[in-house]
Design a protein around this motif. Structure first.
Motif, PDB file in Angstrom:
ATOM      1  N   GLU A  36       0.825  -1.210   0.000  1.00 52.60           N
ATOM      2  CA  GLU A  36       0.000   0.000   0.000  1.00 52.60           C
ATOM      3  C   GLU A  36       0.861   1.264   0.000  1.00 52.60           C
ATOM      4  O   GLU A  36       0.542   2.245  -0.667  1.00 52.60           O
ATOM      5  CB  GLU A  36      -0.945  -0.025   1.212  1.00 52.60           C
ATOM      6  N   ALA A  37       1.982   1.244   0.720  1.00 47.74           N
ATOM      7  CA  ALA A  37       2.869   2.418   0.807  1.00 47.74           C
ATOM      8  C   ALA A  37       3.443   2.800  -0.563  1.00 47.74           C
ATOM      9  O   ALA A  37       3.808   3.953  -0.788  1.00 47.74           O
ATOM     10  CB  ALA A  37       4.011   2.151   1.790  1.00 47.74           C
ATOM     11  N   GLU A  38       3.505   1.827  -1.472  1.00 47.58           N
ATOM     12  CA  GLU A  38       4.048   2.087  -2.816  1.00 47.58           C
ATOM     13  C   GLU A  38       3.020   2.783  -3.724  1.00 47.58           C
ATOM     14  O   GLU A  38       3.356   3.255  -4.790  1.00 47.58           O
ATOM     15  CB  GLU A  38       4.506   0.783  -3.476  1.00 47.58           C
ATOM     16  N   HIS A  39       1.755   2.797  -3.303  1.00 47.25           N
ATOM     17  CA  HIS A  39       0.715   3.497  -4.068  1.00 47.25           C
ATOM     18  C   HIS A  39       0.806   4.988  -3.738  1.00 47.25           C
ATOM     19  O   HIS A  39      -0.132   5.587  -3.225  1.00 47.25           O
ATOM     20  CB  HIS A  39      -0.682   2.953  -3.726  1.00 47.25           C
ATOM     21  N   SER A  40       1.948   5.578  -4.055  1.00 47.04           N
ATOM     22  CA  SER A  40       2.220   6.970  -3.675  1.00 47.04           C
ATOM     23  C   SER A  40       2.171   7.885  -4.895  1.00 47.04           C
ATOM     24  O   SER A  40       2.206   7.416  -6.040  1.00 47.04           O
ATOM     25  CB  SER A  40       3.618   7.050  -3.041  1.00 47.04           C
ATOM     26  N   ALA A  41       2.113   9.174  -4.624  1.00 46.52           N
ATOM     27  CA  ALA A  41       2.108  10.155  -5.713  1.00 46.52           C
ATOM     28  C   ALA A  41       3.373  10.027  -6.558  1.00 46.52           C
ATOM     29  O   ALA A  41       3.333  10.167  -7.780  1.00 46.52           O
ATOM     30  CB  ALA A  41       1.982  11.562  -5.138  1.00 46.52           C
ATOM     31  N   ALA A  42       4.504   9.749  -5.926  1.00 43.95           N
ATOM     32  CA  ALA A  42       5.772   9.630  -6.655  1.00 43.95           C
ATOM     33  C   ALA A  42       5.754   8.450  -7.629  1.00 43.95           C
ATOM     34  O   ALA A  42       6.390   8.498  -8.684  1.00 43.95           O
ATOM     35  CB  ALA A  42       6.936   9.470  -5.672  1.00 43.95           C
ATOM     36  N   ASN A  43       5.016   7.388  -7.284  1.00 45.40           N
ATOM     37  CA  ASN A  43       4.962   6.196  -8.138  1.00 45.40           C
ATOM     38  C   ASN A  43       3.813   6.225  -9.141  1.00 45.40           C
ATOM     39  O   ASN A  43       3.717   5.367 -10.005  1.00 45.40           O
ATOM     40  CB  ASN A  43       4.848   4.929  -7.277  1.00 45.40           C
ATOM     41  N   LYS A  44       2.936   7.217  -9.009  1.00 43.06           N
ATOM     42  CA  LYS A  44       1.778   7.304  -9.907  1.00 43.06           C
ATOM     43  C   LYS A  44       2.258   7.727 -11.296  1.00 43.06           C
ATOM     44  O   LYS A  44       3.084   8.613 -11.425  1.00 43.06           O
ATOM     45  CB  LYS A  44       0.781   8.318  -9.360  1.00 43.06           C
ATOM     46  N   TRP A  53       0.366   2.737 -10.923  1.00 46.96           N
ATOM     47  CA  TRP A  53       1.566   2.978 -10.121  1.00 46.96           C
ATOM     48  C   TRP A  53       2.668   2.035 -10.572  1.00 46.96           C
ATOM     49  O   TRP A  53       2.422   0.858 -10.835  1.00 46.96           O
ATOM     50  CB  TRP A  53       1.295   2.707  -8.638  1.00 46.96           C
ATOM     51  N   SER A  55       6.578   1.173  -9.130  1.00 47.50           N
ATOM     52  CA  SER A  55       7.645   1.464  -8.175  1.00 47.50           C
ATOM     53  C   SER A  55       8.917   0.767  -8.654  1.00 47.50           C
ATOM     54  O   SER A  55       8.870  -0.366  -9.124  1.00 47.50           O
ATOM     55  CB  SER A  55       7.275   1.038  -6.759  1.00 47.50           C
TER      56      SER A  55
END
Length: 142
Positions: A36-44, A53, A55
């Motif tokens: 879940e932590a990888e579903h971030s704005a940076a990975n979008k 996403w 990563s």
């Protein structure tokens, strides 16, 4: 993990696009789960109609940088496209990534005629994100 040659062979066996879509969705179900932590704005990935996403993990194998990916989407068909992309690109060196034309592979499978323009744009955005990562990894390695 399925190889691109296995995917190519299975596509050749499936003549009907409904069956091909079902196969792509099945491939999407084989993706490693993304924390879940990888579903971030940076990975979008920007430019995709669906939520996507990617990563990246950078490792070294014999001094050579190797890029590995996890991917996820809220759309089943897109998860399948990600699975095919990661088959082509994940676990590869930046040089291998830059030498691989994923869009040509998707065209060979017939996706150009069978994806909506938004999905095609999203696919290009995912490919460009990975190629950009590869260029950045090469720049920092030198």
């Amino acid at each position: 993990m399925t190889s691109i040659d296995e995917i190519r062979d299975n596509f050749a066996l499936l003549e009907d696009w409904d069956d091909r879509y079902r196969y792509v969705i099945e491939l999407g179900r084989t993706l490693d789960p993304m924390p879940e932590a990888e579903h971030s704005a940076a990975n979008k990935v920007q430019g995709c109609a669906s939520q996507v996403w990617l990563s990246r993990k950078l490792a070294r194998k014999g001094g050579e940088p190797v890029l590995s990916y996890l991917g996820d989407s809220d759309a089943h068909i897109v998860r399948g496209l990600i699975a095919i992309l990661l088959t082509l690109y994940s676990g590869r060196t930046p040089q291998e990534i830059l030498a691989t034309d994923a869009i040509a592979v998707f065209d060979e499978f017939g996706f150009r005629e069978h994806l909506t323009p938004q999905r095609s744009n999203g696919l290009r955005a995912m490919v460009e994100r990975i190629r950009s990562d590869a260029r950045a990894a090469l720049a920092t390695a030198s």
